[in-house]
Design a protein around this motif. Sequence first.
Motif, mmCIF file in Angstrom:
data_model
loop_
_atom_site.group_PDB
_atom_site.id
_atom_site.type_symbol
_atom_site.label_atom_id
_atom_site.label_comp_id
_atom_site.label_asym_id
_atom_site.label_seq_id
_atom_site.Cartn_x
_atom_site.Cartn_y
_atom_site.Cartn_z
ATOM 1 N N LEU A 109 48.642 50.947 29.603
ATOM 2 C CA LEU A 109 47.441 50.046 29.455
ATOM 3 C C LEU A 109 47.031 49.313 30.877
ATOM 4 N N ILE A 110 48.180 49.005 31.795
ATOM 5 C CA ILE A 110 48.206 48.682 33.003
ATOM 6 C C ILE A 110 47.236 49.611 33.841
ATOM 7 N N ILE A 111 47.584 50.951 33.702
ATOM 8 C CA ILE A 111 47.125 51.853 34.809
ATOM 9 C C ILE A 111 45.541 52.132 34.325
ATOM 10 N N SER A 112 45.256 51.930 32.889
ATOM 11 C CA SER A 112 43.902 51.912 32.486
ATOM 12 C C SER A 112 43.067 50.763 32.891
ATOM 13 N N TYR A 113 43.506 49.682 32.968
ATOM 14 C CA TYR A 113 42.643 48.613 33.497
ATOM 15 C C TYR A 113 42.549 48.636 34.919
ATOM 16 N N ARG A 114 43.436 49.113 35.704
ATOM 17 C CA ARG A 114 43.487 49.118 37.187
ATOM 18 C C ARG A 114 42.774 50.230 37.511
ATOM 19 N N ALA A 115 42.395 51.369 36.698
ATOM 20 C CA ALA A 115 41.644 52.525 37.147
ATOM 21 C C ALA A 115 40.159 51.858 36.934
ATOM 22 N N ARG A 116 39.691 51.199 36.088
ATOM 23 C CA ARG A 116 38.588 50.492 36.063
ATOM 24 C C ARG A 116 38.162 49.500 37.099
ATOM 25 N N PHE A 117 39.135 48.704 37.272
ATOM 26 C CA PHE A 117 38.990 47.590 38.384
ATOM 27 C C PHE A 117 38.666 48.244 39.603
ATOM 28 N N TYR A 118 39.577 49.215 40.070
ATOM 29 C CA TYR A 118 39.532 49.794 41.326
ATOM 30 C C TYR A 118 38.152 50.577 41.633
ATOM 31 N N LYS A 119 37.850 51.102 40.573
ATOM 32 C CA LYS A 119 36.410 51.915 40.612
ATOM 33 C C LYS A 119 35.508 50.984 40.991
ATOM 34 N N GLY A 120 35.232 49.908 40.420
ATOM 35 C CA GLY A 120 34.143 48.879 40.564
ATOM 36 C C GLY A 120 34.392 48.310 41.960
ATOM 37 N N GLY A 123 45.242 43.352 44.307
ATOM 38 C CA GLY A 123 44.360 43.809 43.153
ATOM 39 C C GLY A 123 44.795 42.825 41.957
ATOM 40 N N ASP A 124 46.123 42.599 41.804
ATOM 41 C CA ASP A 124 46.802 42.123 40.746
ATOM 42 C C ASP A 124 46.166 40.388 40.519
ATOM 43 N N LEU A 125 45.933 39.730 41.714
ATOM 44 C CA LEU A 125 45.582 38.215 41.661
ATOM 45 C C LEU A 125 44.059 38.568 41.097
ATOM 46 N N ALA A 126 43.375 39.443 41.579
ATOM 47 C CA ALA A 126 42.018 39.567 41.226
ATOM 48 C C ALA A 126 41.971 39.846 39.852
ATOM 49 N N LEU A 127 42.485 40.971 39.325
ATOM 50 C CA LEU A 127 42.468 41.422 38.119
ATOM 51 C C LEU A 127 42.997 40.542 36.937
ATOM 52 N N CYS A 128 43.961 39.807 37.320
ATOM 53 C CA CYS A 128 44.523 38.920 36.272
ATOM 54 C C CYS A 128 43.438 37.949 35.917
ATOM 55 N N GLN A 129 42.571 37.261 36.942
ATOM 56 C CA GLN A 129 41.623 36.170 36.527
ATOM 57 C C GLN A 129 40.522 36.835 35.943
ATOM 58 N N LEU A 130 40.193 38.159 35.980
ATOM 59 C CA LEU A 130 39.161 38.651 35.353
ATOM 60 C C LEU A 130 39.393 39.255 33.669
ATOM 61 N N ARG A 131 40.895 39.622 33.644
ATOM 62 C CA ARG A 131 41.228 39.943 32.421
ATOM 63 C C ARG A 131 42.367 39.474 31.956
ATOM 64 N N PRO A 132 42.344 38.326 31.133
ATOM 65 C CA PRO A 132 43.434 37.620 30.476
ATOM 66 C C PRO A 132 44.735 38.697 29.926
ATOM 67 N N ASN A 133 43.930 39.885 29.328
ATOM 68 C CA ASN A 133 44.944 40.688 28.625
ATOM 69 C C ASN A 133 45.566 41.550 29.584
ATOM 70 N N TYR A 134 44.784 41.850 30.576
ATOM 71 C CA TYR A 134 45.861 42.400 31.779
ATOM 72 C C TYR A 134 47.044 41.716 32.270
ATOM 73 N N GLU A 135 46.700 40.347 32.567
ATOM 74 C CA GLU A 135 47.852 39.437 32.964
ATOM 75 C C GLU A 135 48.948 39.522 31.735
ATOM 76 N N ALA A 136 48.726 39.369 30.686
ATOM 77 C CA ALA A 136 49.687 39.444 29.566
ATOM 78 C C ALA A 136 50.404 40.734 29.660
ATOM 79 N N ALA A 137 49.579 41.786 29.952
ATOM 80 C CA ALA A 137 50.411 43.235 29.876
ATOM 81 C C ALA A 137 51.396 43.192 31.230
ATOM 82 N N LEU A 138 50.657 42.701 32.215
ATOM 83 C CA LEU A 138 51.398 42.791 33.626
ATOM 84 C C LEU A 138 52.770 42.015 33.363
ATOM 85 N N ASN A 139 52.755 40.751 32.735
ATOM 86 C CA ASN A 139 53.914 39.799 32.650
ATOM 87 C C ASN A 139 54.962 40.576 31.781
#
Length: 367
Positions: A192-203, A137-153
Amino acid sequence: MKLNNISLRQFRNYQALELDFEPGVNLIVGENAQGKTNLLEAIAFLGSGKSFRTTKNGELVRFGAEFADLEGQVFSQERQQSLRWVVFSKSRPRQIWRNGARVKTAGDIAGCLNTVLFCPEDLMVLKTGSAPRRRLGDLALCQLRPNYEAALNEYNRILEQKSRILKDRFECPALLEVLPEYNARLCQVGALIISYRARFYKGLGEEAQKYHYSFSGKREEFSLEYKTVSNISDPFAPLAALQDQLREHLESHARAELETAQCLTGPHKDDFDVSLSGISLKSFGSQGQVRTAAISLKLAQRELMHRECGEMPVLLLDDVLSELDASRQDFVLNQITQGQVFITCCEPGRFTRLGKTIEIENGNVLN
Ligand code: ATP
Ligand code: MG
């Protein structure tokens, strides 16, 4: 999105490699340990600054060399672009260029070259422990959302510091004074991470459901459920609400965290569960169901990235086609007629009908 060529210096077992690619299927053939997966790793790294095999960039540098240099020309975002990374074997920070100009972060090259990797381990990803699923999930989401990657780091950085405090506090009890600050920040970034993940996993679940429905002969209903910290009932809730719930959960585990010296709660434990027609795959899935669902999931990941970016990501199939029986192979091949694909395979002649063959031997291209 197409990778036109790649140039590698001192990357893994490649001393120097220059290679042009086809816009369709590129078949990378060679015996074991010749550098096929290394080449896919280089392609994925070029687009994201992340390896699917290691988090230590130093490992990418050829044994004995000081740095690795990767460069590639891509066609994406309606133009020719170039990407370049230099990573060092020692602790020096990596350097990135986009179209010849130095940029600071992987976020600055987001969307230039997205990749989806599919390897044999992915076939069992819905059955194993949670870490590979989070990673997928993280590898995909990091590519889609740079702000997610920053938050995860940021989250991982704070988490590491908190772990150290929990471990060192026996020798140095004064450390505990800063713990509330770390917890507050973890809740803020964690929400913030949970919020991004919720949307990503839904899609992702919605896309996978479509593939799986046709893949299973309209028999099985694929559904994906994102699982996060247990007291969060709605991961789509506003950030402030998520933050409050994370704090509550942390507070109720504060003593246990001190006793075990471990960070016990937070989105670093997140997972997702897949069920077929209401039956959990992890607990009850047959091997065939688990594999079929994993294929649906991977195709869905590619389609989701396509939908979100308006461009088809580059697909990297590492040894996975030869692992599949004929009907699953056909299903995958029929679904990937669009976009650029890299396929590795040990048996020469096996998939030659699909596209251009590149033969690799000991870090060199033959012919
Ligand atoms: P298989 O068919 O078994 O999957 P492969 O062609 O995919 O093989 P790779 O994983 O790409 O093989 O390459 C593995 C080889 O690369 C190994 O022999 C390994 O020792 C070598 N290798 C890995 N990292 C480095 C490095 N940093 N420097 C030099 N060689 C390396
Ligand atoms: Mg390999």
